[in-house]
Design a protein around this motif. Structure first.
Motif, PDB file in Angstrom:
ATOM      1  N   MET B   1      49.200 -66.348 -23.572  1.00 42.62           N
ATOM      2  CA  MET B   1      47.926 -66.196 -22.870  1.00 42.62           C
ATOM      3  C   MET B   1      46.845 -67.015 -23.603  1.00 42.62           C
ATOM      4  N   SER B   2      46.095 -67.760 -22.818  1.00 45.73           N
ATOM      5  CA  SER B   2      44.999 -68.527 -23.428  1.00 45.73           C
ATOM      6  C   SER B   2      44.042 -67.574 -24.135  1.00 45.73           C
ATOM      7  N   THR B   3      43.495 -68.014 -25.258  1.00 44.45           N
ATOM      8  CA  THR B   3      42.623 -67.133 -26.044  1.00 44.45           C
ATOM      9  C   THR B   3      41.514 -66.520 -25.198  1.00 44.45           C
ATOM     10  N   PHE B   4      40.907 -67.352 -24.350  1.00 53.60           N
ATOM     11  CA  PHE B   4      39.749 -66.853 -23.595  1.00 53.60           C
ATOM     12  C   PHE B   4      40.142 -65.929 -22.450  1.00 53.60           C
ATOM     13  N   PRO B   7      41.832 -59.953 -23.066  1.00 52.59           N
ATOM     14  CA  PRO B   7      40.815 -58.999 -22.602  1.00 52.59           C
ATOM     15  C   PRO B   7      39.577 -58.931 -23.484  1.00 52.59           C
ATOM     16  N   LYS B   8      39.775 -58.959 -24.816  1.00 51.96           N
ATOM     17  CA  LYS B   8      38.601 -58.800 -25.694  1.00 51.96           C
ATOM     18  C   LYS B   8      37.635 -59.984 -25.542  1.00 51.96           C
ATOM     19  N   ALA B 337      41.033 -47.045 -29.397  1.00 50.27           N
ATOM     20  CA  ALA B 337      41.121 -47.550 -28.020  1.00 50.27           C
ATOM     21  C   ALA B 337      42.385 -48.380 -27.846  1.00 50.27           C
ATOM     22  N   GLN B 338      42.695 -49.196 -28.847  1.00 46.00           N
ATOM     23  CA  GLN B 338      43.890 -50.022 -28.763  1.00 46.00           C
ATOM     24  C   GLN B 338      45.150 -49.148 -28.727  1.00 46.00           C
ATOM     25  N   LEU B 346      40.856 -51.879 -25.476  1.00 45.78           N
ATOM     26  CA  LEU B 346      40.242 -52.440 -26.687  1.00 45.78           C
ATOM     27  C   LEU B 346      39.149 -53.440 -26.298  1.00 45.78           C
ATOM     28  N   GLY B 347      39.470 -54.283 -25.309  1.00 48.11           N
ATOM     29  CA  GLY B 347      38.491 -55.274 -24.839  1.00 48.11           C
ATOM     30  C   GLY B 347      37.222 -54.620 -24.342  1.00 48.11           C
ATOM     31  N   LEU B 348      37.393 -53.542 -23.566  1.00 47.00           N
ATOM     32  CA  LEU B 348      36.212 -52.850 -23.028  1.00 47.00           C
ATOM     33  C   LEU B 348      35.398 -52.214 -24.158  1.00 47.00           C
TER      34      LEU B 348
END
Lengths: 119, 521
Positions: B1-4, B7-8, B337-338, B346-348
């Protein structure tokens, strides 16, 4: 709308000895008295609750840290659950009484009060 | 998955984009009223959300759960103390303050006494409290960036200050309020999802408390992340009662006094009541903020317990275990969260943590900007300043504050967020709290009394915080409210009684802040 200042600069005001101060007008006095009386009663009740938790924790620790629900102690329950609800309930009672008082005052005399202008 | 697309990154970028969009929409501040108090246009829902956003800082979002995770009951007690203040503020200060209706906290003293000296003393106290409060928020932001995005601590401070300079400098109070309201709901959403995930996963409050309290032994899976290469030993008994952090009854009471009365004196919270259209809306805003804050504190304590439970079982992902050990108590919420909901939750939470930092910092920036531009520059240096110049001065002061707070942020790298905020509360409780309570309800308060209260409250609280070890042992409080708050109140009272010179129009002032409101008709 509540009072609004028209200018930023303030003017110098004379000072007088507090003993020579005119009494407040009866209406403001009444409003302050009734608001303060409600506020102080609710605050005293609230602080009795608030301070009773640490006092009981330190002087009746055996009871406060005994289990009441699973691993939850009485102290934990009052500190992290009841206290949160209590903060809202006290504020709700205060706001409800304030709005009721406001409504009564408006029915008695609908004229808006004058704002104090500075500047 | 591309870094951007992780989710975080994605959720943080969406948050940043939303901030930029809201700031752009609200960038026009034609008058000082627009810039400093948002044109007094915010209803109780928006302002209640913004007060909640302002109050529930990184200390609440990250710190309370972290302290509960680390200290057990003492951490929950922190949340309890924080939960008291807004209620007292709603009872004694919110409505009268809005009826007063100026721009800054210092305006209150300046107009109450027609005094420049009082304004100057208030400016000094606003800057001291805001600095105390801003430093731990920046610490939280830098730690999140460092842990989850791999940046340095210094970069985190510079990045956060830059965002603040843009966000507050361009959007003023209008943009700040709308951003704060939005950011509050992001945080509340993150907490609700975490609580839901924990309950769904069978982590019931009473059961996990029991397992934590009964746990004795070593925590498996921790050896790889400790400096001595051994699993961490833990004794559940230290978690069950008070006394781990507060070593005596009087330490507990001192903390209770400092934190419960501190909220009334926080400049960024007081300022928010000027933005309501009426006193009635101000009280409703406070009520709404209290409801939100109470739910938040309840969730935060529960999530601290959940974090400890996950840690003790040692069954979480090694990355989570590593974060729980390396990140310390400030990083318990993201790690939990993770463990509960994987990368998206975690991203949220990371976006929510930034929202908490930005929300609180923006309140501090706007309060301090008012102190510098409106109270100091426009009053003492440029008396005939135009409306436009006043706004420009406000915006320029944001840059000065960004640099100043950045330096403070760099100085507190190793501190606990929750504890630093507790100290800011103590300074506020010892300075502005006596001034606002007595100034609103007691005609006898004099200019000299108010200045004495501010100066002695500030000096005593600063001394007891920074030079604690020079004091006798019985005066060495972690949070010295039991000494400094009475000093604040008594110095106002005693000096006022000795001085006796009150402004001749004090009755008019009282009439204004307590009068009936036209909207009630």
């Amino acid at each position: 709308m509540a009072g609004e200042y028209r200018e930023y600069n303030y003017v110098a005001a004379d000072t007088i000895d507090v003993s020579e101060l005119e009494p407040l007008d009866p209406e403001t006095k009444q409003i302050m008295k009734s608001e303060f009386s409600t506020g102080i009663k609710l605050t005293l009740f609230y602080y009795v609750f608030i301070l009773s938790i640490p006092i009981l924790n330190w002087y009746a620790g055996e009871f406060m840290f005994s289990r009441m629900w699973g691993g939850m102690t009485y102290s934990w329950f009052f500190t992290s659950i009841v206290a949160m609800a209590m903060a809202f309930v006290i504020a709700l009672i205060h706001t409800t009484l304030y709005e009721k008082r406001l409504k009564n005052q408006a029915e008695q005399s609908p004229a808006p009060a004058d704002g104090r202008r500075i500047g | 998955m591309s870094t951007f697309l992780e989710p975080k990154f994605l959720l943080t970028l969406i948050l940043m984009g939303t901030i930029v969009y809201i700031t752009y929409l609200t960038k026009r501040s034609a008058t000082a009223s627009d810039y400093f108090v948002g044109g007094r246009s915010f209803g109780w829902f928006t302002n209640g959300s913004a007060i909640g956003g302002d109050y529930l800082s990184a200390a609440t979002f990250l710190g309370i759960a972290g302290l509960t995770y680390q200290l057990g009951y003492d951490g929950a007690y922190y949340a309890f103390c924080f939960s008291i203040g807004l209620t007292l503020l709603a009872i004694f200060v919110a409505g009268p303050l809005r009826r007063f209706g100026a721009y800054t906290v210092a305006d209150f003293l300046a107009y109450r006494f027609h005094s420049r000296r009082a304004r100057l003393a208030a400016v000094a106290v606003v800057l001291a409290i805001s600095g105390f409060y801003a430093a731990p928020q920046l610490l939280g932001a830098a730690q999140i960036l460092s842990m989850f995005f791999g940046t340095s601590y210094e970069f985190g401070i510079i990045f956060t200050c830059s965002v603040m300079i843009f966000y507050v400098g361009i959007g003023g109070m209008k943009g700040t309020t709308l951003n704060q309201a939005l950011e509050l709901w992001i945080r509340l959403g993150a907490f609700l999802l975490m609580v839901g995930a924990a309950i769904w996963g069978g982590l019931h409050y009473q059961d996990i408390l029991a397992s934590i309290n009964e746990f004795k032994g070593t925590i498996t899976g921790t050896a790889g992340f400790t400096s001595d290469g051994k699993d961490i030993p833990f004794d559940g008994s230290v978690w069950t009662g008070t006394g781990n952090y507060f070593p005596s009854f009087w330490q507990t009471i001192s903390m209770t006094i400092g934190l419960s009365l501190g909220t009334i004196g926080l400049p960024h919270i007081l300022l928010r009541f000027y933005t309501n259209p009426s006193a009635k809306a101000a009280r409703r805003s406070a009520l709404m903020a209290i409801g939100i804050a109470s739910a938040f504190f309840l969730f935060a304590v529960y999530l601290g317990v959940v974090g400890r439970s996950i840690f003790l079982t040692g069954e979480a992902d090694p990355a989570v275990m590593k974060d729980l050990i390396a990140g310390g108590n400030n990083m318990v919420v993201p790690s939990t969260a993770q463990a509960l909901g994987g990368e998206w939750l975690l991203g949220l939470v990371i976006a929510g943590a930034f929202a908490a930092v930005f929300s609180n910092l923006s309140g501090l920036f706007i309060a301090s900007s008012g102190a510098l531009a409106h109270d100091l520059y426009a009053t003492f240096f440029r008396k005939n300043i135009t409306e436009k110049e006043r706004v420009i001065a406000g915006k320029l002061s944001i840059i000065v504050l960004g640099v100043l707070y950045g330096v403070l942020g760099l100085m507190v790298k190793e501190a606990s967020i929750g504890h630093l905020v507790a100290l800011a509360f103590t300074v506020a409780a010892s300075t502005f709290t006596p001034i606002f309570i007595l100034g609103i309800w007691w005609r006898g308060m004099t200019e000299k009394g108010a200045i004495a209260g501010l100066v002695l409250g500030l000096v005593s609280s600063m001394y007891m915080i920074f030079f604690k070890t020079t004091l006798p042992e019985f005066l060495q409080f972690n949070v010295p409210g039991i000494i400094t708050v009475p000093i604040g109140f008594l110095s106002v009272y005693i000096v006022s009684k000795l001085d006796r010179k009150v402004p001749s129009d004090v009755n008019e002032f009282m009439k204004q802040v307590h009068s009936k409101e036209s909207e009630a008709a």
